[in-house]
Design a protein around this motif. Structure first.
Motif, PDB file in Angstrom:
ATOM      1  N   GLU A 133      31.422 -27.303  27.089  1.00 33.81           N
ATOM      2  CA  GLU A 133      31.948 -27.356  28.432  1.00 33.81           C
ATOM      3  C   GLU A 133      30.955 -28.461  29.146  1.00 33.81           C
ATOM      4  OE1 GLU A 133      34.202 -23.316  28.723  1.00 33.81           O
ATOM      5  OE2 GLU A 133      32.414 -23.411  29.982  1.00 33.81           O
ATOM      6  N   TYR A 134      29.829 -28.627  29.054  1.00 31.70           N
ATOM      7  CA  TYR A 134      28.954 -29.753  29.514  1.00 31.70           C
ATOM      8  C   TYR A 134      29.189 -31.017  28.850  1.00 31.70           C
ATOM      9  CZ  TYR A 134      25.592 -27.644  32.726  1.00 31.70           C
ATOM     10  OH  TYR A 134      25.235 -27.049  33.819  1.00 31.70           O
ATOM     11  N   ALA A 135      29.271 -31.262  27.764  1.00 32.25           N
ATOM     12  CA  ALA A 135      29.602 -32.742  27.163  1.00 32.25           C
ATOM     13  C   ALA A 135      30.727 -33.419  27.555  1.00 32.25           C
ATOM     14  CB  ALA A 135      29.453 -32.311  25.662  1.00 32.25           C
ATOM     15  N   PRO A 136      30.554 -34.661  27.487  1.00 33.42           N
ATOM     16  CA  PRO A 136      31.597 -35.467  27.962  1.00 33.42           C
ATOM     17  C   PRO A 136      32.548 -35.558  26.566  1.00 33.42           C
ATOM     18  CG  PRO A 136      29.734 -36.633  28.343  1.00 33.42           C
ATOM     19  CD  PRO A 136      29.315 -35.348  27.722  1.00 33.42           C
ATOM     20  N   ASP A 137      33.829 -35.795  26.749  1.00 34.03           N
ATOM     21  CA  ASP A 137      34.839 -35.649  25.509  1.00 34.03           C
ATOM     22  C   ASP A 137      34.572 -36.595  24.540  1.00 34.03           C
ATOM     23  OD1 ASP A 137      36.506 -33.791  26.963  1.00 34.03           O
ATOM     24  OD2 ASP A 137      37.473 -35.198  27.939  1.00 34.03           O
ATOM     25  N   ARG A 138      34.056 -37.784  24.832  1.00 41.88           N
ATOM     26  CA  ARG A 138      33.769 -38.613  23.728  1.00 41.88           C
ATOM     27  C   ARG A 138      32.548 -38.618  22.849  1.00 41.88           C
ATOM     28  NH1 ARG A 138      35.265 -44.566  25.718  1.00 41.88           N
ATOM     29  NH2 ARG A 138      34.903 -44.764  23.366  1.00 41.88           N
ATOM     30  N   ARG A 139      31.741 -37.327  23.583  1.00 43.64           N
ATOM     31  CA  ARG A 139      30.305 -37.433  22.732  1.00 43.64           C
ATOM     32  C   ARG A 139      29.987 -35.863  22.462  1.00 43.64           C
ATOM     33  NH1 ARG A 139      27.251 -41.675  21.341  1.00 43.64           N
ATOM     34  NH2 ARG A 139      27.981 -43.591  22.741  1.00 43.64           N
ATOM     35  N   ARG A 140      31.105 -34.973  22.623  1.00 42.58           N
ATOM     36  CA  ARG A 140      31.162 -33.629  22.265  1.00 42.58           C
ATOM     37  C   ARG A 140      30.396 -33.287  20.856  1.00 42.58           C
ATOM     38  NH1 ARG A 140      35.544 -32.138  24.410  1.00 42.58           N
ATOM     39  NH2 ARG A 140      34.767 -31.726  26.276  1.00 42.58           N
ATOM     40  N   GLY A 141      30.827 -34.087  19.844  1.00 39.38           N
ATOM     41  CA  GLY A 141      30.227 -33.789  18.467  1.00 39.38           C
ATOM     42  C   GLY A 141      28.897 -34.151  18.298  1.00 39.38           C
ATOM     43  N   PHE A 142      28.645 -35.297  19.149  1.00 43.14           N
ATOM     44  CA  PHE A 142      26.839 -35.681  19.076  1.00 43.14           C
ATOM     45  C   PHE A 142      26.155 -34.542  19.549  1.00 43.14           C
ATOM     46  CE2 PHE A 142      23.758 -38.003  21.331  1.00 43.14           C
ATOM     47  CZ  PHE A 142      22.814 -38.344  20.103  1.00 43.14           C
ATOM     48  N   LEU A 143      26.550 -34.479  20.638  1.00 41.11           N
ATOM     49  CA  LEU A 143      25.711 -33.567  21.637  1.00 41.11           C
ATOM     50  C   LEU A 143      25.792 -31.754  21.088  1.00 41.11           C
ATOM     51  CD1 LEU A 143      26.861 -34.573  25.151  1.00 41.11           C
ATOM     52  CD2 LEU A 143      24.696 -34.811  24.203  1.00 41.11           C
ATOM     53  N   GLY A 144      26.858 -31.656  20.370  1.00 35.80           N
ATOM     54  CA  GLY A 144      27.102 -30.220  19.987  1.00 35.80           C
ATOM     55  C   GLY A 144      26.062 -30.129  18.591  1.00 35.80           C
ATOM     56  N   SER A 145      26.127 -31.453  17.779  1.00 39.05           N
ATOM     57  CA  SER A 145      25.083 -31.156  16.740  1.00 39.05           C
ATOM     58  C   SER A 145      23.955 -30.948  16.906  1.00 39.05           C
ATOM     59  CB  SER A 145      25.226 -32.724  16.097  1.00 39.05           C
ATOM     60  OG  SER A 145      24.629 -33.865  16.751  1.00 39.05           O
ATOM     61  N   TRP A 146      23.316 -31.077  18.122  1.00 41.45           N
ATOM     62  CA  TRP A 146      21.812 -30.758  18.528  1.00 41.45           C
ATOM     63  C   TRP A 146      21.701 -29.145  18.484  1.00 41.45           C
ATOM     64  CZ3 TRP A 146      18.142 -33.925  17.914  1.00 41.45           C
ATOM     65  CH2 TRP A 146      18.458 -35.296  17.961  1.00 41.45           C
ATOM     66  N   LEU A 147      22.898 -28.494  18.592  1.00 41.13           N
ATOM     67  CA  LEU A 147      22.744 -26.973  18.672  1.00 41.13           C
ATOM     68  C   LEU A 147      22.260 -26.492  17.164  1.00 41.13           C
ATOM     69  CD1 LEU A 147      23.173 -24.193  20.017  1.00 41.13           C
ATOM     70  CD2 LEU A 147      25.483 -24.404  19.160  1.00 41.13           C
ATOM     71  N   GLU A 148      22.977 -27.008  16.058  1.00 40.98           N
ATOM     72  CA  GLU A 148      22.674 -26.844  14.853  1.00 40.98           C
ATOM     73  C   GLU A 148      21.387 -27.565  14.461  1.00 40.98           C
ATOM     74  OE1 GLU A 148      23.629 -24.540  12.852  1.00 40.98           O
ATOM     75  OE2 GLU A 148      25.680 -23.929  14.227  1.00 40.98           O
ATOM     76  N   PHE A 149      20.968 -28.475  15.127  1.00 39.60           N
ATOM     77  CA  PHE A 149      19.507 -28.965  14.971  1.00 39.60           C
ATOM     78  C   PHE A 149      18.614 -28.135  15.365  1.00 39.60           C
ATOM     79  CE2 PHE A 149      15.877 -31.249  15.839  1.00 39.60           C
ATOM     80  CZ  PHE A 149      15.578 -32.361  14.774  1.00 39.60           C
ATOM     81  N   GLY A 150      18.833 -27.332  16.558  1.00 34.51           N
ATOM     82  CA  GLY A 150      18.074 -26.119  16.643  1.00 34.51           C
ATOM     83  C   GLY A 150      18.048 -25.156  15.647  1.00 34.51           C
ATOM     84  N   THR A 151      19.057 -24.716  14.908  1.00 28.50           N
ATOM     85  CA  THR A 151      18.988 -23.983  13.867  1.00 28.50           C
ATOM     86  C   THR A 151      18.273 -24.302  12.801  1.00 28.50           C
ATOM     87  OG1 THR A 151      21.476 -23.376  14.292  1.00 28.50           O
ATOM     88  CG2 THR A 151      20.590 -22.761  12.070  1.00 28.50           C
ATOM     89  N   LEU A 152      18.313 -25.608  12.490  1.00 28.12           N
ATOM     90  CA  LEU A 152      17.260 -26.285  11.251  1.00 28.12           C
ATOM     91  C   LEU A 152      15.891 -25.946  11.788  1.00 28.12           C
ATOM     92  CD1 LEU A 152      19.816 -29.086  10.153  1.00 28.12           C
ATOM     93  CD2 LEU A 152      19.360 -26.982   8.800  1.00 28.12           C
ATOM     94  N   VAL A 153      15.729 -26.389  12.894  1.00 25.91           N
ATOM     95  CA  VAL A 153      14.395 -26.320  13.234  1.00 25.91           C
ATOM     96  C   VAL A 153      13.792 -25.076  13.161  1.00 25.91           C
ATOM     97  CG1 VAL A 153      12.773 -26.409  15.390  1.00 25.91           C
ATOM     98  CG2 VAL A 153      14.479 -28.132  14.825  1.00 25.91           C
TER      99      VAL A 153
END
Length: 446
Positions: A133-153
């Protein structure tokens, strides 16, 4: 605020999976500490059964936190789940051993795991909703991927800490006090995460929904439907079924590769614990390197092609990869594990943007919490236990490959039926466009 939102959500995910990773990697040790009367296989089964028990209460947490997130706001509920999760993890590090208090030791372990599971029921659905809900429509995949980057960290931090401990401590020290250290780390991490989440503002989509409801109430218009469970399972049952199927494919592969695989390498293939962990850590570092680029790719070509590539890859390559792993030579093991984890990255990079786009704003947190947690509880969290049991019952060490293929087959069907959401507004929300400053920053990051 956008960067803060992504950071705070990802940190919560990192802490959650730090705990789950540590528990998985210490399963053999925890079995000896809390279930000493059983033999080796029974100890492992008991430890994984306690691991799986936390997933049984996750839907209850989703049923409690999901409606609160849709009614009170995403930020408040995410702050509450953070502190509960940290408290449950910290408590595990304080539990006396079986040798000290007998049967109460595994009972307290189970209770602490259930607190973790209950709080996690509101965590992932809320975090994905928050970033989407924060991410711009055209960048939602890129920004959402950082959530799972946190998982991997979180996984890498947990595995790294356990690896260092097993390398530096003898077995007696590990059993007496060393196993507690990773769980006690959760206390300070939870306070940091809580501070970050308390500083966040509510998401633009939720603020707009609240403003609309307030204006309608002042004008005397009929109240909007409350978005209850009945609406979810009737009006949105197709989207809910797709969410459950996509999460099944994602979490079975995730838990099998990142949680169960170190145990498989040590118990089934004779690897020592340290080298088994290092193999999985190396694969996760590889996933961290490709996660954001794959999220960016999903913004450009769509979520469905990236997800389908992962599903078809697991269908075709699971058996060859496990045969490589079973050869036992480190280059072959690294190649097999690394290949499977690259396929898993197709899921980790795109799911945080794909799943929230299945539901409208007024029911999104609730729907994500229910659909995600029901699927994880039934299929994802039980994966280590089920695979361990099936190998013991059949004697077939190829069971993990067959399990991966079955999950991928479900994923193929779900991806074929899901709508494409890349570059499009979330249901129930107007187009979300980045400001000029944000667009420049995102372009530099991408």
């Amino acid at each position: 605020m956008l960067r803060r939102a992504v950071t705070a959500a990802a940190l919560g995910n990192a802490m959650e999976w730090f705990d789950f990773g540590v528990y998985s990697y210490l399963a053999v040790t925890l079995g000896k500490v809390f279930f000493p009367a059983a033999d080796g296989t029974a100890q492992l089964l008991a430890a994984f059964a306690t691991f799986a028990a936390a997933f049984l209460v996750r839907p209850l947490g989703g049923l409690v936190f999901g409606p609160l997130g849709d009614r009170l706001g995403r930020q408040k509920v995410l702050a509450a789940t953070m502190i509960m999760m940290a408290a449950g993890t910290f408590a595990i590090g304080l539990i006396p051993s079986y040798a000290t208090i007998g049967i109460w030791a595994p009972v307290l372990l189970l209770l602490a795991r259930m607190v973790q599971g209950f709080s996690t029921g509101g965590e992932y659905g809320g975090a994905t909703t928050f970033i989407a809900e924060y991410a711009p429509d055209r960048r939602r995949g890129f920004l959402g991927s950082w959530l799972e980057f946190g998982t991997l960290v979180g996984y890498v931090a947990g595995a790294g800490l356990v690896t260092v401990m097993t390398a530096l401590l003898d077995e007696r020290s590990l059993l007496s006090w060393g196993w507690r250290l990773p769980f006690l780390v959760a206390g300070p991490l939870g306070l940091i995460g809580l501070y970050l989440r308390m500083r966040l503002e509510e998401t633009p989509a939720f603020r707009e929904l609240s403003d609309r409801d307030g204006a309608a109430d002042r004008a005397g218009a009929p109240a909007r439907p409350g978005g209850g469970l009945r609406e979810l399972v009737t009006t949105h049952r197709r989207a809910l079924a797709l969410c459950v199927a996509l999460v099944l494919a994602y979490n079975v592969t995730d838990y099998l590769l990142l949680s169960y695989l170190p145990t498989y390498l040590s118990t089934e293939l004779g690897f020592d614990a340290t080298h088994g962990l290092l193999v999985v850590v190396a694969a996760m570092v590889l996933m961290m390197a490709v996660n954001a680029p794959l999220g960016l790719l999903s913004d450009r070509i769509g979520r469905r092609p990236v997800l389908m590539a992962g599903c078809l890859g697991f269908l075709v390559l699971s058996v060859p990869a496990l045969l490589l792993i079973r050869r036992g030579a480190y280059p072959a093991v690294l190649l097999g594990v690394g290949g499977l984890c690259l396929l898993l990255a197709c899921f980790t990079a795109t799911m945080p943007a794909s799943l929230p786009a299945l539901f409208p704003t007024h029911i999104r947190y609730r729907a994500m919490s229910v659909g995600f947690n029901v699927s994880v509880s039934l299929f994802g969290g039980t994966t280590p236990l089920a695979v361990t049991y099936l190998i013991g019952a059949t004697g077939d060490r190829m069971v993990p490959a067959y399990y991966l293929m079955a999950a991928a087959a479900v994923g193929v069907v779900a991806v074929l039926l899901m709508p494409e959401s890349a570059g499009r507004p979330l249901p129930g929300s107007p187009p979300a466009v980045a400001s000029e400053r944000e667009a420049r920053h995102l372009a530099d990051a991408g």
